[in-house]
Design a protein around this motif. Structure first.
Motif, PDB file in Angstrom:
ATOM      1  N   TYR A   1      -4.601  16.297  -2.184  1.00 51.67           N
ATOM      2  CA  TYR A   1      -4.805  14.539  -3.016  1.00 51.67           C
ATOM      3  C   TYR A   1      -4.789  14.027  -2.297  1.00 51.67           C
ATOM      4  CZ  TYR A   1      -2.249  11.183  -5.604  1.00 51.67           C
ATOM      5  OH  TYR A   1      -2.232   9.906  -5.718  1.00 51.67           O
TER       6      TYR A   1
ATOM      7  N   LEU B   1       2.339   5.691  -3.722  1.00 51.56           N
ATOM      8  CA  LEU B   1       2.289   6.873  -3.479  1.00 51.56           C
ATOM      9  C   LEU B   1       4.356   7.150  -3.511  1.00 51.56           C
ATOM     10  CD1 LEU B   1       1.672   9.850  -2.692  1.00 51.56           C
ATOM     11  CD2 LEU B   1       2.076   9.235  -0.551  1.00 51.56           C
TER      12      LEU B   1
ATOM     13  N   LEU C   1     -14.138  -3.645 -14.863  1.00 53.56           N
ATOM     14  CA  LEU C   1     -14.279  -2.996 -13.797  1.00 53.56           C
ATOM     15  C   LEU C   1     -12.355  -2.759 -13.897  1.00 53.56           C
ATOM     16  CD1 LEU C   1     -15.418  -4.363 -10.011  1.00 53.56           C
ATOM     17  CD2 LEU C   1     -16.971  -2.981 -12.241  1.00 53.56           C
TER      18      LEU C   1
ATOM     19  N   TRP D   1     -16.012   2.147  -3.212  1.00 57.53           N
ATOM     20  CA  TRP D   1     -17.043   1.380  -3.896  1.00 57.53           C
ATOM     21  C   TRP D   1     -17.810  -0.119  -3.701  1.00 57.53           C
ATOM     22  CZ3 TRP D   1     -15.420  -3.000  -6.491  1.00 57.53           C
ATOM     23  CH2 TRP D   1     -14.386  -3.184  -6.783  1.00 57.53           C
TER      24      TRP D   1
ATOM     25  N   ALA E   1      -3.435  15.007 -10.078  1.00 58.73           N
ATOM     26  CA  ALA E   1      -4.118  16.087  -8.865  1.00 58.73           C
ATOM     27  C   ALA E   1      -2.682  15.887  -7.846  1.00 58.73           C
ATOM     28  CB  ALA E   1      -4.728  15.250  -8.220  1.00 58.73           C
ATOM     29  N   ARG E   2      -1.666  14.653  -7.877  1.00 57.49           N
ATOM     30  CA  ARG E   2      -0.399  15.357  -7.353  1.00 57.49           C
ATOM     31  C   ARG E   2       0.869  15.476  -7.935  1.00 57.49           C
ATOM     32  NH1 ARG E   2       2.996   9.559  -6.249  1.00 57.49           N
ATOM     33  NH2 ARG E   2       4.204  10.828  -5.739  1.00 57.49           N
TER      34      ARG E   2
ATOM     35  N   ARG F   1      -4.356   9.643  -2.017  1.00 57.57           N
ATOM     36  CA  ARG F   1      -3.826   8.143  -3.253  1.00 57.57           C
ATOM     37  C   ARG F   1      -4.751   7.814  -3.206  1.00 57.57           C
ATOM     38  NH1 ARG F   1      -1.026   8.752   1.319  1.00 57.57           N
ATOM     39  NH2 ARG F   1      -0.310   6.721   2.893  1.00 57.57           N
TER      40      ARG F   1
ATOM     41  N   SER G   1       0.614  -1.368  -0.299  1.00 62.78           N
ATOM     42  CA  SER G   1      -0.164   0.761   0.846  1.00 62.78           C
ATOM     43  C   SER G   1       0.836   1.460  -0.242  1.00 62.78           C
ATOM     44  CB  SER G   1      -0.980   0.208   1.393  1.00 62.78           C
ATOM     45  OG  SER G   1       0.053  -0.037   2.365  1.00 62.78           O
TER      46      SER G   1
ATOM     47  N   PRO H   1      -7.850  -5.115 -15.827  1.00 63.22           N
ATOM     48  CA  PRO H   1      -9.772  -4.789 -15.223  1.00 63.22           C
ATOM     49  C   PRO H   1      -9.970  -6.603 -13.912  1.00 63.22           C
ATOM     50  CG  PRO H   1      -9.875  -3.908 -17.306  1.00 63.22           C
ATOM     51  CD  PRO H   1      -8.028  -5.058 -16.879  1.00 63.22           C
ATOM     52  N   THR H   2     -11.365  -5.647 -13.641  1.00 62.21           N
ATOM     53  CA  THR H   2     -12.064  -7.254 -13.123  1.00 62.21           C
ATOM     54  C   THR H   2     -13.115  -7.476 -13.755  1.00 62.21           C
ATOM     55  OG1 THR H   2     -11.579  -6.299 -10.725  1.00 62.21           O
ATOM     56  CG2 THR H   2     -13.270  -8.015 -10.761  1.00 62.21           C
TER      57      THR H   2
ATOM     58  N   HIS I   1     -10.871  -0.226 -11.900  1.00 66.42           N
ATOM     59  CA  HIS I   1     -10.499   0.442 -11.160  1.00 66.42           C
ATOM     60  C   HIS I   1      -9.183   1.710 -11.418  1.00 66.42           C
ATOM     61  CE1 HIS I   1     -11.665  -3.818  -9.086  1.00 66.42           C
ATOM     62  NE2 HIS I   1     -11.100  -4.503  -9.636  1.00 66.42           N
TER      63      HIS I   1
ATOM     64  N   LEU J   1      -2.640  11.393 -12.562  1.00 65.21           N
ATOM     65  CA  LEU J   1      -2.242  12.004 -11.310  1.00 65.21           C
ATOM     66  C   LEU J   1      -1.840  13.525 -11.197  1.00 65.21           C
ATOM     67  CD1 LEU J   1       1.329   9.609 -11.794  1.00 65.21           C
ATOM     68  CD2 LEU J   1      -0.008   8.665 -10.092  1.00 65.21           C
TER      69      LEU J   1
ATOM     70  N   LEU K   1     -11.242   3.627  -3.770  1.00 63.04           N
ATOM     71  CA  LEU K   1     -11.242   2.309  -2.400  1.00 63.04           C
ATOM     72  C   LEU K   1     -12.499   1.970  -2.205  1.00 63.04           C
ATOM     73  CD1 LEU K   1      -7.747   1.794  -1.560  1.00 63.04           C
ATOM     74  CD2 LEU K   1      -9.612  -0.271  -3.111  1.00 63.04           C
TER      75      LEU K   1
ATOM     76  N   GLY L   1     -14.840  -2.193  -3.335  1.00 69.79           N
ATOM     77  CA  GLY L   1     -13.162  -2.509  -2.525  1.00 69.79           C
ATOM     78  C   GLY L   1     -13.292  -1.907  -0.785  1.00 69.79           C
ATOM     79  N   TRP L   2     -11.581  -2.779  -0.577  1.00 69.26           N
ATOM     80  CA  TRP L   2     -11.973  -2.315   1.184  1.00 69.26           C
ATOM     81  C   TRP L   2     -10.905  -1.313   1.624  1.00 69.26           C
ATOM     82  CZ3 TRP L   2      -8.442  -3.305   5.178  1.00 69.26           C
ATOM     83  CH2 TRP L   2      -9.852  -4.443   7.105  1.00 69.26           C
ATOM     84  N   LEU L   3     -10.296  -0.490   1.802  1.00 73.56           N
ATOM     85  CA  LEU L   3      -8.933   0.188   3.121  1.00 73.56           C
ATOM     86  C   LEU L   3      -9.465  -0.187   4.365  1.00 73.56           C
ATOM     87  CD1 LEU L   3      -6.899   1.600   1.257  1.00 73.56           C
ATOM     88  CD2 LEU L   3      -8.676   3.986   1.993  1.00 73.56           C
TER      89      LEU L   3
ATOM     90  N   GLY M   1      -7.187  -8.553  -7.604  1.00 69.48           N
ATOM     91  CA  GLY M   1      -8.037  -7.441  -8.054  1.00 69.48           C
ATOM     92  C   GLY M   1      -8.383  -8.042  -9.605  1.00 69.48           C
ATOM     93  N   GLY M   2      -7.541  -7.578 -10.272  1.00 75.21           N
ATOM     94  CA  GLY M   2      -7.824  -7.624 -11.521  1.00 75.21           C
ATOM     95  C   GLY M   2      -8.086  -9.190 -12.083  1.00 75.21           C
TER      96      GLY M   2
ATOM     97  N   ASN N   1       3.143   4.146   5.426  1.00 70.25           N
ATOM     98  CA  ASN N   1       2.161   4.577   6.097  1.00 70.25           C
ATOM     99  C   ASN N   1       2.552   4.391   7.119  1.00 70.25           C
ATOM    100  OD1 ASN N   1      -0.076   5.242   4.321  1.00 70.25           O
ATOM    101  ND2 ASN N   1       0.666   2.764   3.599  1.00 70.25           N
TER     102      ASN N   1
END
Lengths: 376, 376
Positions: free
Chosen positions: B271, A50, B295, B303, A85-86, B273, A46, A292-293, B297, A83, B301, A307-309, A248-249, A95
């Motif tokens: 921003y 970034l 999907l 969704w 936005a950053r 991430r 994770s 893609p999934t 992605h 990207l 996250l 999604g899970w975060l 994921g994919g 993290n």
């Protein structure tokens, strides 16, 4: 005012990612804050979003050396759009991590932490120093080093969060993919301790053996020719109706839902054209496969993919539950939640192209920890 | 005992679908039951799964004629595997309909319905007669014919269920795809009446005009070259963070989530991430596009994508809410919830290959109703 090194990731609108160490002032802690000398901070999957994002690690170039090195990696044009936005904002990274409290504010809570080893999270941990609220750090238990406590948050709370989500949503057993990871091994231990049925999906026989060796009962290899049957059998035996997927994919999430539906239909007594009415859930918490999934819709209508975060999960369950989970992490830091690192690297080493290539590979079972106090 | 005709769909394990009318005994109603002479039953997209399934309507062959005709349609081998659970079981068809109560059990509730026109759902409505619990039927309001009341359940409750789901889950506006359908037109009227923001996604300019003509404010044509921008703008203006999608396959669900995320990020001040922390939800309630859902992605996250099925929704919200929604349907049967039919067909006509081809096409705005009392 003295200064301290902090690792920065900068996306330039000209289409490059630049990694460097910058000198930042060491701030004075406020009344309820502590200043932590960072001693260990892991590179989690994770963090890579970034830190590196979609930049091409194979084409890194370096100017300078050691603490003054600047690494530049190209970013392809389509990826740059996401990207925007950053762009041109230099961002601190990391993290979570652990270190020693070397200064404290005037509040009794802050003063009580002076000299102690603590774990923290919330960003900017790839640095020699970091300010944190006294209330936000977790003192490490007796006998634990900063490296022992560096990965206190992301993996342990994610593993506990999976079981917590499972229970809250009325499921009794779960499926986990990329199950041979550090996180996956924690989950195996937790599920054994808590008596929770767990179906581990791995990608080779070596990973399967490793999980069996630590006590996993159901391990399914996705490269087996009989994968779908084996998965369905394991799901039928455990009764798993929820999955946490780091891949994921591709079609894995769809296959899991299909197997859950097939397992439920084995017990069905009458034909229903809408499929089983039991809700089947997949949470995608990682993107090891960046395609893609693909959902084939052969699993009825009672299903969900989300999604899970971790931060969103912790916000949803509230502080009481979060505190309960954190207390368990502290109590089992050197057993259930022990992390194993492939290598300890310095901040300067984290900028070396061959080291970047190694930690960026995200090989299962490999994990790097940055030790900002290391000089070499 | 006298008999009555009932339409049946039979998947033969030899690989054919057989449609026919069978003579079944007319049962005596139990104490709390009524016998309904069916006068109108619509062919909804949700009926076609059981009625026709994956059989090839272009290759239908008929033996016999009229009420004794037997139509046979081939089913391809791969599709047969998914139908194993219903093989060689002759199944009655028809989710909903309306008719006249011609006999009633001894209970006061049943007796009170004698001679009345009622709507009902729950299967086997493509028939001349059907038994129902007195408590399960809905007496039609004064002045409404059986044809007026034939589609009381599936479309009206689905439209109301969408708004109810939206509110329960904390959203304030919604996106609807295949929005020019009968259901879509009801939703437009409901959202105007209730002051709910609605983004209608349609597939051509004619559909867009039709929805604008009945008062829809936001209509986006998915064949427009600027579709994604137009969708994002409409989502930004309404604040929609939930969608109901009848298309299912392809990339539409993914595009909607992407547009919701882009609309949210327009308002973001920093921003992140992980993307916006606002939950974005798509419910897939149909499968007009039978390809897998893809999907991409690119929408953070926070969704979820879920299947949505009316009976599961009604079971979840409980009888009090279901009764409130049903009362609204009865009150607005000839206005908001009026259905328009392309043609009224007899049970025998429903077995004619060219009629099958017509109702199987599921063309937007076309809808067929079976009138079992019709003889021709």
């Amino acid at each position: 005012m003295s200064t301290s090194l902090q690792l920065r990731s900068l996306v330039k609108s000209s289409g490059q990612l630049e990694l460097s160490l910058v000198e930042v002032p060491i701030p004075e802690p406020g009344a309820d804050e502590v200043l932590v000398e960072m001693q260990a901070a892991p590179i989690n999957p994770s963090d890579l979003g970034l830190l590196i994002g979609p930049a091409d690690v194979a084409r890194a170039s370096v100017v300078g050396a050691g603490a003054t090195a600047v690494v530049t990696l190209p970013i392809a044009e389509p990826a740059m759009r996401a990207l925007a936005a950053r762009a041109d904002a230099s961002m601190p990274v990391g993290n979570e991590g652990a270190g020693k409290v070397v200064a404290a504010g005037t509040s009794p809570e802050a003063q009580a932490l002076l000299g102690k080893l603590v774990a923290l999270n919330g960003g900017a941990t790839y640095a020699q120093h970091r300010i944190a609220k006294a209330a936000d750090v977790m003192p490490l238990p007796e006998g634990a080093s900063a490296v022992d406590g560096a990965s206190c948050f992301v993996n342990p709370l994610t593993a506990l969060g999976m079981i917590e989500s499972m229970r809250r949503e009325g499921h009794t057993a779960l499926v986990h993919t990329a199950a041979a990871s550090n996180l996956g091994q924690m989950l195996v231990k937790l599920c054994i301790a808590d008596g929770v049925g767990l179906v581990n999906v791995v990608r080779n026989a070596e990973q399967a053996k490793m999980l069996k060796d630590i006590g996993a009962r159901y391990v399914v290899d996705s490269t087996s020719p009989a994968f779908v049957d084996e998965l369905t059998n394991a799901i039928a035996e455990t009764g798993a109706t929820i999955a946490f997927d780091a891949v994921g994919g591709g079609r894995l999430a769809s296959q899991i839902l299909w197997s859950m539906e097939a397992a439920l239909n084995r017990k069905a007594t009458a034909y229903s054209r809408y499929g089983s009415s039991v809700h089947k859930q997949v949470y995608i918490y990682g993107g090891l496969d960046t395609r893609p999934t693909e959902l084939a819709h052969s699993f009825g209508l009672a299903w969900g993919i989300n999604g899970w975060l971790l931060p969103l999960f912790l916000a949803k369950v509230g502080p009481e539950t979060a505190d309960r989970l954190r207390a368990r992490v502290a109590a089992e830091l050197k057993t259930t939640f022990a992390s194993h690192y492939t290598a300890q690297i310095s901040l300067a080493e984290a900028l070396e192209p061959q080291v970047i290539a190694a930690y960026h590979r995200r090989a299962t079972g490999e994990k790097y920890v940055i030790v900002p106090t290391k000089t070499a």
